[in-house]
Design an enzyme around this catalytic site. Structure first.
Site, PDB file in Angstrom:
ATOM      1  N   LYS A  48      41.425  33.134  35.550  1.00 14.88           N
ATOM      2  CA  LYS A  48      40.946  34.203  34.657  1.00 14.88           C
ATOM      3  C   LYS A  48      40.669  33.642  33.266  1.00 14.88           C
ATOM      4  O   LYS A  48      39.598  33.870  32.688  1.00 14.88           O
ATOM      5  CB  LYS A  48      42.000  35.307  34.575  1.00 14.88           C
ATOM      6  CG  LYS A  48      41.761  36.341  33.479  1.00 14.88           C
ATOM      7  CD  LYS A  48      42.952  37.260  33.322  1.00 14.88           C
ATOM      8  CE  LYS A  48      42.777  38.197  32.144  1.00 14.88           C
ATOM      9  NZ  LYS A  48      41.687  39.187  32.333  1.00 14.88           N
TER      10      LYS A  48
ATOM     11  N   SER B  82      39.561  54.576  28.216  1.00 13.61           N
ATOM     12  CA  SER B  82      40.083  53.408  27.506  1.00 13.61           C
ATOM     13  C   SER B  82      39.009  52.784  26.636  1.00 13.61           C
ATOM     14  O   SER B  82      37.827  52.817  26.963  1.00 13.61           O
ATOM     15  CB  SER B  82      40.599  52.375  28.507  1.00 13.61           C
ATOM     16  OG  SER B  82      39.565  51.972  29.390  1.00 13.61           O
TER      17      SER B  82
ATOM     18  N   HIS C  43      31.000  47.100  33.796  1.00 16.01           N
ATOM     19  CA  HIS C  43      31.512  45.847  34.354  1.00 16.01           C
ATOM     20  C   HIS C  43      30.615  44.659  34.041  1.00 16.01           C
ATOM     21  O   HIS C  43      30.925  43.533  34.405  1.00 16.01           O
ATOM     22  CB  HIS C  43      31.693  45.982  35.867  1.00 16.01           C
ATOM     23  CG  HIS C  43      32.680  47.046  36.241  1.00 16.01           C
ATOM     24  ND1 HIS C  43      32.313  48.355  36.424  1.00 16.01           N
ATOM     25  CD2 HIS C  43      34.023  47.004  36.430  1.00 16.01           C
ATOM     26  CE1 HIS C  43      33.388  49.074  36.718  1.00 16.01           C
ATOM     27  NE2 HIS C  43      34.431  48.280  36.732  1.00 16.01           N
TER      28      HIS C  43
END
Length: 771
Positions: free
Chosen positions: A18, A446, A707
């Site tokens: 990541k 969020s 995304h």
């Protein structure tokens, strides 16, 4: 008795992949540095499996983003819009996954959806009628040779040709993607021939669609594919891997395929063992049966006694030389290593002793193989004894059972699942009470979780910040976000969720019956990792979880503030769930806890409350015959959480990448006043289900894809809203992104939301709403 592993977690113990990927995308690391990190993770994974004693260690189970996307690149299924990027395979790869917007290039990402009933997302292959395939990426053979160069002979893993086509999508009408098999097979065979030539003794071909309901054409496709492969490669040893469900009516089909080993999931579908053992065609063949007895989807320690009974039953029929031991599926879905959990405050030793992560599951597989072998069983008897003690302690632990929680579920009445009035009445009441404009704008909840915000939580955990100081800093962030939203002109605000680490973990920390990990990360998609909380016992809410922050945010503005909650099915689905009671029982326990929170938010003056249920669709059983039972309790768990409020209170819900056509009536039965869904990557295609069904309630189809880092134009969003208006009444249409903005940066978030608000203003001027 041999052992095999179907696939291993690939993010690294400390999410090294990541961090390397995101550094590369941000221009802070080179391509060489990213690929070096990836190679280090692969090498470590192979060594871990070798040291554990696994006989057949997988390769090509590692991916920089997604294995299905890897397969698309391997077979050259590259959509036309990416053709200009083919001179740089890595740039092409990430453009397909994430889109690209730089240096005059503006290309959208490919669609993404859930991998069967998991929380892992894959990149959906795109197919056109005259689709051509070619051997483009050499990743599979390269990773096999990479392992071979360090002395490890691996078992290459690829997704099978039929499942690959079936997880894809036709991007134009007039054909069925399964009809592309004849064009695809020569490329697959080319890949397999190269692996055979490189020295692969075994090749694992994943065909998870064998546990799905198949049409006649799809069944024929399986037969044709494997007959063709076998004709060209008569000496190659093949494993067909199935998982997540039983073979059911496809049992004879799977057995008939000309392969050397069949893997079955005996955790999700233990009953299928007897069916296969009773099958004369399988018994009379030389095929190996791989028993998936160690759970690849959950974190509980294997019950060796039960597994040994299963192995013994199979061995009596087939003999030990035809039995392999394995996890039920790839260990991609489990955290890396339980030994990394050192904090007893988050994971008490007693409960930790009931668990096994990916590395420990490898040991369980090997131990079971030794315990099943009369020549080694005695040496491993202490392992069996320790296992029996842990399993026994868990069954009787007083930490698990709470009579008051069980009783509250037991006495539920029908009225507990229903709002006071039907939606039509509620909508009129809410229109008068909320006074929102046409096509109201909002976000999903969020806002960007910056490094500074994450550091605040880290400093609190380390004791460098007092709770009071931390709360004051979070209050500042919330007020800043409220002012920012007001300046942008958003109609319904959110508080930004700065205090939340994750939409499920946060609530798990506030509920009893949960424990947590420090490093229990699993991959959700790409570089996105989640750390699922663990439900070990009965669940209840000791005190309010979100009221403080939502009420604070509402006190800072005259605009409407939306309370943000995660729904019971999603909390269940995205947690590691206890396996000693039904999932429905646990869902109702969580539903009651969320109901308490909803009622407290209403009392605190919050007039809109969003209860996110992105996991409703992914929780569906893979067999349609099992859908109704699941949908009945899943929908009721949501209704239980939402039904305790007045008509004036508007209940929202949000759902992620989902094909809704088959369950639209159940989505309607959830009876949320407003549903927001992800539709931008599919260009509003997913909205057709709501139109065909004449979905009665209000809906916010996402008008841009969060995304992807690209910033869509106002005109793009106007086009999508106009498409939505073709099928959704204007009165019922909301304008919002397709998901939360937690993973995005502030600049791209602000620019995209500005464009979204402008799109809403344009539509308001151009469309007349009939009341």
């Amino acid at each position: 008795m041999r052992t095999q592993n179907l696939g291993y977690t690939r993010i690294g113990n400390k999410r090294e992949l990541k961090k390397a990927s995101e550094a590369f995308w941000a221009g802070k690391a080179t391509q060489t540095e990213l690929l070096e990190t990836a190679a280090q993770i692969r090498l470590k994974n192979w060594q871990i499996q070798k040291n554990a004693g696994i006989d057949l260690i997988p390769s090509n189970d590692f991916s920089l983003y997604d294995l299905v996307l890897d397969m698309s690149l391997t077979v050259g299924a590259i959509p036309e819009r990416y053709q200009a990027l083919q001179n740089n395979e890595l740039s092409l790869y990430f453009a397909m996954a994430r889109g690209v917007q730089k240096e005059g290039i503006d290309i959208s990402a490919m669609e993404m959806t859930k991998w069967f009933d998991t929380n892992y997302h894959y990149i959906v292959p795109e197919f056109i009628k005259d689709q051509q395939f070619s051997y483009f990426s050499k990743k599979a053979v390269n990773q096999f040779n990479e392992a071979k160069s360090v002395g490890i002979l691996t078992k290459p893993v690829i997704i099978g040709p039929v499942s690959y086509l079936l997880v894809g999508k036709e991007k134009e009408s007039g054909f069925n993607r399964i009809d592309l098999l004849e064009r695809l097979l020569p490329v697959y065979i080319e890949v397999l021939k190269e692996l055979f030539g490189a020295g692969a003794e075994w090749i694992q071909i994943d065909e998870p669609y064998l546990v799905m309901d198949l049409s006649v054409d799809e069944q024929i496709a399986f037969q044709k594919a494997y007959q063709s492969i076998r004709e060209v490669l008569p000496q190659q040893k093949f494993i067909i891997a199935t998982y997540f469900e039983d073979l059911g009516e496809n049992t004879n089909l799977a057995i008939s395929l000309p392969v050397d080993c069949l893997h079955i999931d005996l955790v999700r579908a233990p009953h299928q063992l007897d069916i296969i053992l009773d099958n004369s065609s399988f018994k009379n063949s030389n095929k190996i049966l791989s028993l998936g007895v160690v759970d690849g989807r959950n974190i509980w320690k294997n019950d060796f006694t039960n597994s040994l009974n299963t192995i013994l039953k199979a061995t009596k029929v087939l003999g030990s030389n035809r039995i392999w031991i394995a996890p039920s599926c790839s260990l991609l879905h489990t955290p890396c290593d339980l030994d990394l959990e050192k904090d007893e405050a988050t994971l008490p030793a007693e409960i930790k002793n009931w668990m096994a992560f990916a590395k420990q599951k490898l040991s369980e597989v090997v131990t079971l193989a030794h315990l099943s072998d009369s020549t080694t069983a005695k040496k491993y008897f202490t392992h069996l004894s320790k296992n029996q003690v842990a399993i026994g302690q868990r069954k009787v632990s007083a930490k698990i059972h709470k009579p008051q929680v069980k009783e509250r579920v037991k006495v539920l009445q029908e009225s507990d699942f229903n709002r006071d009035n039907a939606f039509e009445i509620r909508q009129e009441t809410q229109t008068k009470a909320l006074k929102l404009p046409a096509f109201p704008t909002t976000t999903i909840g969020s806002f960007p979780q910056t490094t500074e915000i994450r550091q605040l939580r880290a400093r609190l955990k380390k004791g460098e910040l007092t709770e009071e100081a931390y709360n004051q800093l979070i209050e500042i962030e919330i007020e800043k976000s409220v002012r920012w939203q007001e300046d942008l002109g958003i109609d319904v605000l959110v508080h930004g969720e700065f205090e939340r680490n994750d939409m499920v973990e946060y609530f798990g920390e506030k509920l009893s019956g949960y424990v947590f990990t420090q490093n229990g990360w699993v991959q959700s998609y790409g570089s996105r990792c989640v750390k699922p909380p663990i439900i070990y016992g009965d669940v209840e809410r000791p005190e309010a979880m979100t009221v403080r922050w939502s009420a604070l945010a509402q006190s800072k503005t005259n605009k409407l503030m939306k309370g943000m909650l995660t729904g019971p099915v999603t909390i269940l689905q995205w947690s590691f769930v206890r396996d000693d009671q039904s999932r429905s029982e646990t869902a109702f326990q969580i539903g009651l806890a969320i109901r308490d929170e909803v009622q407290d938010l209403e009392k605190a003056g919050i007039k809109l409350i969003q209860i996110d249920e992105p996991a409703i669709r992914e929780g569906l059983p893979l067999r349609k015959s099992k859908w109704n039972e699941y949908l009945q309790w899943a929908v009721n768990a949501f209704r239980l959480s939402a039904a305790g409020v007045a008509d004036e209170t508007q209940i929202h819900t949000h759902m992620c990448y989902s094909e809704f056509n088959d369950i639209i009536e159940h989505i309607a039965a959830m009876d949320a006043d407003v549903i927001t869904i992800e539709t931008s990557r599919s260009q509003m295609e997913l909205l057709s289900a709501f139109a065909d069904f004449k979905y009665p309630n209000e809906i916010g189809p996402g008008v841009y894809d969060i995304h992807s880092p690209r910033i869509p134009s106002t005109q793009e969003m106007i086009v999508l809203l106009e498409k939505a208006l073709e099928v959704i009444p204007a009165r019922n249409l909301w304008v919002n992104p397709d998901c939360g903005l937690k993973t995005r940066g502030w600049h791209e978030t602000e620019e995209a939301l500005k464009n979204m608000i402008e799109a809403a203003k344009f539509i308001r001027k151009s469309v007349q709403i009939n009341s």
